[in-house]
Motif scaffolding. Structure first.
Motif, PDB file in Angstrom:
ATOM      1  N   ARG A 236       0.840  -1.195   0.000  1.00  0.00           N
ATOM      2  CA  ARG A 236       0.000   0.000   0.000  1.00  0.00           C
ATOM      3  C   ARG A 236       0.870   1.238   0.000  1.00  0.00           C
ATOM      4  NH1 ARG A 236      -4.545  -1.714   4.464  1.00  0.00           N
ATOM      5  NH2 ARG A 236      -5.855  -2.932   3.089  1.00  0.00           N
ATOM      6  N   GLU A 237       0.382   2.294  -0.580  1.00  0.00           N
ATOM      7  CA  GLU A 237       1.115   3.537  -0.611  1.00  0.00           C
ATOM      8  C   GLU A 237       0.315   4.601   0.108  1.00  0.00           C
ATOM      9  OE1 GLU A 237       1.887   4.522  -4.626  1.00  0.00           O
ATOM     10  OE2 GLU A 237       3.237   2.837  -4.997  1.00  0.00           O
ATOM     11  N   TRP A 238       1.023   5.546   0.753  1.00  0.00           N
ATOM     12  CA  TRP A 238       0.334   6.652   1.379  1.00  0.00           C
ATOM     13  C   TRP A 238      -0.400   7.463   0.325  1.00  0.00           C
ATOM     14  CZ3 TRP A 238      -0.307   5.776   6.118  1.00  0.00           C
ATOM     15  CH2 TRP A 238       0.710   5.270   6.920  1.00  0.00           C
ATOM     16  N   LYS A 239      -1.588   7.893   0.662  1.00  0.00           N
ATOM     17  CA  LYS A 239      -2.357   8.718  -0.265  1.00  0.00           C
ATOM     18  C   LYS A 239      -1.732  10.113  -0.334  1.00  0.00           C
ATOM     19  CE  LYS A 239      -7.175   9.858  -1.309  1.00  0.00           C
ATOM     20  NZ  LYS A 239      -8.565   9.657  -0.876  1.00  0.00           N
ATOM     21  N   ILE A 240      -1.493  10.576  -1.553  1.00  0.00           N
ATOM     22  CA  ILE A 240      -0.869  11.879  -1.750  1.00  0.00           C
ATOM     23  C   ILE A 240      -1.951  12.933  -1.933  1.00  0.00           C
ATOM     24  CG2 ILE A 240       0.662  13.247  -3.227  1.00  0.00           C
ATOM     25  CD1 ILE A 240       2.083  10.640  -3.942  1.00  0.00           C
ATOM     26  N   HIS A 241      -1.909  13.987  -1.115  1.00  0.00           N
ATOM     27  CA  HIS A 241      -2.877  15.072  -1.216  1.00  0.00           C
ATOM     28  C   HIS A 241      -2.201  16.284  -1.841  1.00  0.00           C
ATOM     29  CE1 HIS A 241      -5.930  13.024   1.193  1.00  0.00           C
ATOM     30  NE2 HIS A 241      -4.927  12.592   1.940  1.00  0.00           N
ATOM     31  N   LEU A 242      -2.827  16.817  -2.862  1.00  0.00           N
ATOM     32  CA  LEU A 242      -2.269  17.967  -3.564  1.00  0.00           C
ATOM     33  C   LEU A 242      -2.521  19.267  -2.813  1.00  0.00           C
ATOM     34  CD1 LEU A 242      -3.212  17.010  -7.238  1.00  0.00           C
ATOM     35  CD2 LEU A 242      -1.051  16.625  -6.043  1.00  0.00           C
ATOM     36  N   THR A 243      -3.510  19.256  -1.931  1.00  0.00           N
ATOM     37  CA  THR A 243      -3.842  20.469  -1.179  1.00  0.00           C
ATOM     38  C   THR A 243      -3.801  20.168   0.319  1.00  0.00           C
ATOM     39  OG1 THR A 243      -6.205  19.959  -1.291  1.00  0.00           O
ATOM     40  CG2 THR A 243      -5.293  21.393  -3.018  1.00  0.00           C
ATOM     41  N   PRO A 244      -3.394  21.132   1.132  1.00  0.00           N
ATOM     42  CA  PRO A 244      -3.385  20.926   2.585  1.00  0.00           C
ATOM     43  C   PRO A 244      -4.810  20.946   3.138  1.00  0.00           C
ATOM     44  CG  PRO A 244      -2.792  23.186   2.072  1.00  0.00           C
ATOM     45  CD  PRO A 244      -2.892  22.479   0.749  1.00  0.00           C
ATOM     46  N   ILE A 245      -4.929  20.506   4.379  1.00  0.00           N
ATOM     47  CA  ILE A 245      -6.232  20.567   5.048  1.00  0.00           C
ATOM     48  C   ILE A 245      -6.637  22.031   5.175  1.00  0.00           C
ATOM     49  CG2 ILE A 245      -7.472  20.078   7.195  1.00  0.00           C
ATOM     50  CD1 ILE A 245      -5.638  17.667   7.573  1.00  0.00           C
ATOM     51  N   ALA A 246      -7.884  22.324   4.850  1.00  0.00           N
ATOM     52  CA  ALA A 246      -8.365  23.707   4.847  1.00  0.00           C
ATOM     53  C   ALA A 246      -8.192  24.345   6.229  1.00  0.00           C
ATOM     54  CB  ALA A 246      -9.828  23.754   4.430  1.00  0.00           C
ATOM     55  N   PRO A 247      -7.701  25.577   6.281  1.00  0.00           N
ATOM     56  CA  PRO A 247      -7.503  26.260   7.571  1.00  0.00           C
ATOM     57  C   PRO A 247      -8.777  26.359   8.392  1.00  0.00           C
ATOM     58  CG  PRO A 247      -6.423  27.471   5.801  1.00  0.00           C
ATOM     59  CD  PRO A 247      -7.237  26.401   5.146  1.00  0.00           C
ATOM     60  N   GLU A 248      -9.922  26.534   7.723  1.00  0.00           N
ATOM     61  CA  GLU A 248     -11.171  26.654   8.482  1.00  0.00           C
ATOM     62  C   GLU A 248     -11.533  25.346   9.186  1.00  0.00           C
ATOM     63  OE1 GLU A 248     -12.305  26.342   4.022  1.00  0.00           O
ATOM     64  OE2 GLU A 248     -10.807  27.357   5.286  1.00  0.00           O
ATOM     65  N   LEU A 249     -11.141  24.205   8.599  1.00  0.00           N
ATOM     66  CA  LEU A 249     -11.400  22.922   9.263  1.00  0.00           C
ATOM     67  C   LEU A 249     -10.512  22.768  10.485  1.00  0.00           C
ATOM     68  CD1 LEU A 249     -11.798  20.442   6.239  1.00  0.00           C
ATOM     69  CD2 LEU A 249     -13.574  21.620   7.551  1.00  0.00           C
ATOM     70  N   LYS A 250      -9.254  23.178  10.358  1.00  0.00           N
ATOM     71  CA  LYS A 250      -8.354  23.130  11.513  1.00  0.00           C
ATOM     72  C   LYS A 250      -8.847  24.045  12.624  1.00  0.00           C
ATOM     73  CE  LYS A 250      -4.107  22.034   8.949  1.00  0.00           C
ATOM     74  NZ  LYS A 250      -2.728  22.484   8.628  1.00  0.00           N
ATOM     75  N   GLN A 251      -9.298  25.239  12.238  1.00  0.00           N
ATOM     76  CA  GLN A 251      -9.784  26.190  13.230  1.00  0.00           C
ATOM     77  C   GLN A 251     -11.052  25.688  13.906  1.00  0.00           C
ATOM     78  OE1 GLN A 251      -8.050  29.003  14.165  1.00  0.00           O
ATOM     79  NE2 GLN A 251      -9.535  28.913  15.838  1.00  0.00           N
ATOM     80  N   ARG A 252     -11.902  25.015  13.130  1.00  0.00           N
ATOM     81  CA  ARG A 252     -13.135  24.440  13.695  1.00  0.00           C
ATOM     82  C   ARG A 252     -12.782  23.466  14.809  1.00  0.00           C
ATOM     83  NH1 ARG A 252     -16.568  20.921   9.608  1.00  0.00           N
ATOM     84  NH2 ARG A 252     -17.393  22.932   8.909  1.00  0.00           N
ATOM     85  N   GLN A 253     -11.778  22.635  14.582  1.00  0.00           N
ATOM     86  CA  GLN A 253     -11.370  21.677  15.607  1.00  0.00           C
ATOM     87  C   GLN A 253     -10.793  22.379  16.834  1.00  0.00           C
ATOM     88  OE1 GLN A 253     -11.743  18.329  16.127  1.00  0.00           O
ATOM     89  NE2 GLN A 253     -13.188  18.656  14.457  1.00  0.00           N
TER      90      GLN A 253
ATOM     91  N   ASP B 295     -16.123  16.324   8.495  1.00  0.00           N
ATOM     92  CA  ASP B 295     -15.344  15.880   9.650  1.00  0.00           C
ATOM     93  C   ASP B 295     -14.753  14.490   9.428  1.00  0.00           C
ATOM     94  OD1 ASP B 295     -15.874  18.223  10.923  1.00  0.00           O
ATOM     95  OD2 ASP B 295     -17.367  17.429  12.308  1.00  0.00           O
ATOM     96  N   ALA B 296     -15.526  13.587   8.805  1.00  0.00           N
ATOM     97  CA  ALA B 296     -15.035  12.229   8.560  1.00  0.00           C
ATOM     98  C   ALA B 296     -13.833  12.251   7.622  1.00  0.00           C
ATOM     99  CB  ALA B 296     -16.149  11.362   7.985  1.00  0.00           C
TER     100      ALA B 296
ATOM    101  N   ASP C  64      -8.328  14.523  20.693  1.00  0.00           N
ATOM    102  CA  ASP C  64      -7.604  15.196  19.620  1.00  0.00           C
ATOM    103  C   ASP C  64      -8.533  15.663  18.507  1.00  0.00           C
ATOM    104  OD1 ASP C  64      -4.751  14.574  20.524  1.00  0.00           O
ATOM    105  OD2 ASP C  64      -5.643  12.574  20.449  1.00  0.00           O
ATOM    106  N   PHE C  65      -9.713  15.043  18.418  1.00  0.00           N
ATOM    107  CA  PHE C  65     -10.644  15.403  17.353  1.00  0.00           C
ATOM    108  C   PHE C  65     -12.066  15.253  17.878  1.00  0.00           C
ATOM    109  CE2 PHE C  65     -13.153  15.044  13.533  1.00  0.00           C
ATOM    110  CZ  PHE C  65     -12.489  15.823  12.595  1.00  0.00           C
ATOM    111  N   VAL C  66     -12.858  16.305  17.676  1.00  0.00           N
ATOM    112  CA  VAL C  66     -14.265  16.299  18.091  1.00  0.00           C
ATOM    113  C   VAL C  66     -15.115  16.502  16.837  1.00  0.00           C
ATOM    114  CG1 VAL C  66     -16.039  17.345  19.538  1.00  0.00           C
ATOM    115  CG2 VAL C  66     -13.666  17.260  20.341  1.00  0.00           C
ATOM    116  N   GLY C  67     -15.722  15.419  16.369  1.00  0.00           N
ATOM    117  CA  GLY C  67     -16.580  15.502  15.188  1.00  0.00           C
ATOM    118  C   GLY C  67     -18.026  15.718  15.588  1.00  0.00           C
ATOM    119  N   LYS C  68     -18.807  16.216  14.633  1.00  0.00           N
ATOM    120  CA  LYS C  68     -20.238  16.411  14.867  1.00  0.00           C
ATOM    121  C   LYS C  68     -21.033  15.787  13.722  1.00  0.00           C
ATOM    122  CE  LYS C  68     -20.189  20.600  17.721  1.00  0.00           C
ATOM    123  NZ  LYS C  68     -20.806  21.931  17.942  1.00  0.00           N
TER     124      LYS C  68
END
Length: 436
Positions: free
Chosen positions: A125-142, A370-371, A359-363
């Motif tokens: 298996r290979e790590w999934k490569i993401h072309l874009t970082p996690i959105a700042p608003e999602l990090k701030q939401r957490q 969130d998933a 470390d993570f609070v989903g709703k």
């Protein structure tokens, strides 16, 4: 002459004693190594992988040369693992597996470390490569969600509720039964019924490889049979630690809580109650009918002798109303008889957010975003995807209709009963519902 002969004799005895002491010390060291090897392999997960299928599950032909080399490297570093584990176990120092999830060793680049971890921990298996970082608003939401919990738990003057000030050691073992541990990936999930827990349990079964089909672990969460998802034997929870680890159980819990990624998902408390009622009392559920519905019908609906089975009750048009259910929750007798069932027990009582630093609070209200965010943080989005739900989901816009027949006083009393959940997890007080 006698004196000159006695000196060599004494010297010979002294040397012999030293030899025996050295041999004895070596023997004890070997015993300790063998003992810790057995404990580490069978109980303490010293050599389990952090992600990907376990090498032992692969056939000999499918194992590549780099994997064999990795196994040889692991054996050669056995003594180092022993020292690291003993330090970590007795003194709370670094986890032996920390290197896998953290920084690369000195003199090694991130790319080299990543390649090694792929060879050693994620075969085929290979790590999934993401072309874009996690959105700042999602990090701030957490950050906002976690900060809200920390502020409320850390300030006694803000709002008090039962169990707020107790420590983790004060929590009874039986109340830790909702914390599912995946040692292979370093994950702890606190499941809350009626908050997408069925699909998250499917995810945990796939990641932990705790369920096999013809000797092969399930890879698609939706392939896990519905009737097995909630089987407690498939989930290794904190309350099972005592049976496996004995007196070391609490210490190991704390180590895992410190090192693993911990998450939970929550939901508007009142909407969760509506969902619980719909699922357990509007549908023919024999177990919940006998355990709870019969008592509600006797106490609040003047049925002195309700039908013995849910089939007979539904055929006669008899079932507890939502108003009966609310009265049952507010009745002091209910929790005197037994603690709330997990489907309507307060979320903070299930997951202990003041004692566990999540470390993570989903709703549920932001489930899809969130998933995806969480699986990416866990670095398992190359292994699993969160299943899409197409069922008729209870939504907050229904609250007015469902509470229309609930007296205003009862609504306010119910809010006080679940107020800690509203405040801890950032749900607004339903003023319109409580002041009509």
């Amino acid at each position: 002459m006698a004196l000159s002969q006695s000196k060599p004799t004494k010297m010979g005895k002294s040397r012999l004693l030293r030899i025996f002491m050295i041999v004895g010390a070596v023997f004890m060291i070997l015993l300790i190594i063998i003992y810790w090897d057995d404990v580490g392999a069978s109980n303490f997960y010293l050599h389990t992988t952090i992600s990907g299928p376990h090498p032992s599950r692969l056939s000999p032909h499918s194992r590549s040369d780099p994997e064999k080399k990795a196994d040889e490297d692991k054996e050669s570093s056995f003594l180092t693992d022993i020292d690291a584990f003993v330090n970590q176990f007795l003194e709370g120092t670094a986890d032996p597996t920390e290197q896998v999830r953290g920084e690369p060793p000195p003199g090694e680049t991130h790319n080299q470390s990543s390649e090694k971890s792929e060879e050693k921990f994620v075969p085929r298996r290979e790590w999934k490569i993401h072309l874009t970082p996690i959105a700042p608003e999602l990090k701030q939401r957490q950050e906002n969600r976690k900060q809200m919990i920390q502020d409320l738990c850390g300030n006694k003057s803000l709002f008090d509720f039962p169990g707020k000030s107790r420590t983790f050691d004060d929590i009874p073992n039986k109340e830790l039964d909702h914390l599912i541990v995946d040692d292979r990936h370093g994950i702890i999930y606190c499941y809350v019924p009626k908050v997408a827990c069925t699909n998250w349990k499917r995810i945990m079964i796939v990641l932990s490889e705790s369920l096999l089909l013809d000797g092969v672990p399930y890879q698609d969460p939706l392939d896990v049979p519905q009737e097995l998802v909630h089987n407690s034997s498939l989930h290794f929870t904190f309350n099972k630690f005592w049976k496996r680890y004995g007196k070391f159980s609490r210490h190991l819990m704390k180590i895992k809580l410190k090192k693993y990624t911990k998450f939970l998902f929550v939901r508007d408390p009142f909407v969760r109650l509506i969902s619980a009622y719909r699922n357990k009392f509007e549908l023919a559920n024999e177990d919940f009918y006998k355990r709870f519905a019969v008592a509600m019908l006797k106490r609040y609906s003047n049925y002195t002798n309700p039908p013995a089975s849910v089939v007979d009750a539904f055929a006669a048009g008899i079932r507890p109303s939502f108003a009966n259910f609310i009265r049952y929750l507010l009745d002091p007798k209910t929790e005197k008889d037994a603690p709330f069932n997990e489907h309507w027990r307060q979320m903070y009582r299930l997951c202990h957010p003041c004692q566990i630093n999540y470390d993570f609070v989903g709703k549920l209200e932001t489930l899809d975003e969130d998933a995806e965010h969480l699986l990416r943080i866990l670095r398992v989005d190359n292994v699993v995807e969160f299943p899409q739900s197409h069922r008729n989901q209870t939504v907050s816009s229904w609250e007015q209709d469902w509470f229309a027949n609930i007296p205003l006083e009862a609504r306010n009393e119910l809010y006080r009963l679940y107020e800690a959940d509203f405040k801890l997890f950032g749900y607004s007080k339903p003023d319109k519902l409580l002041h009509e």
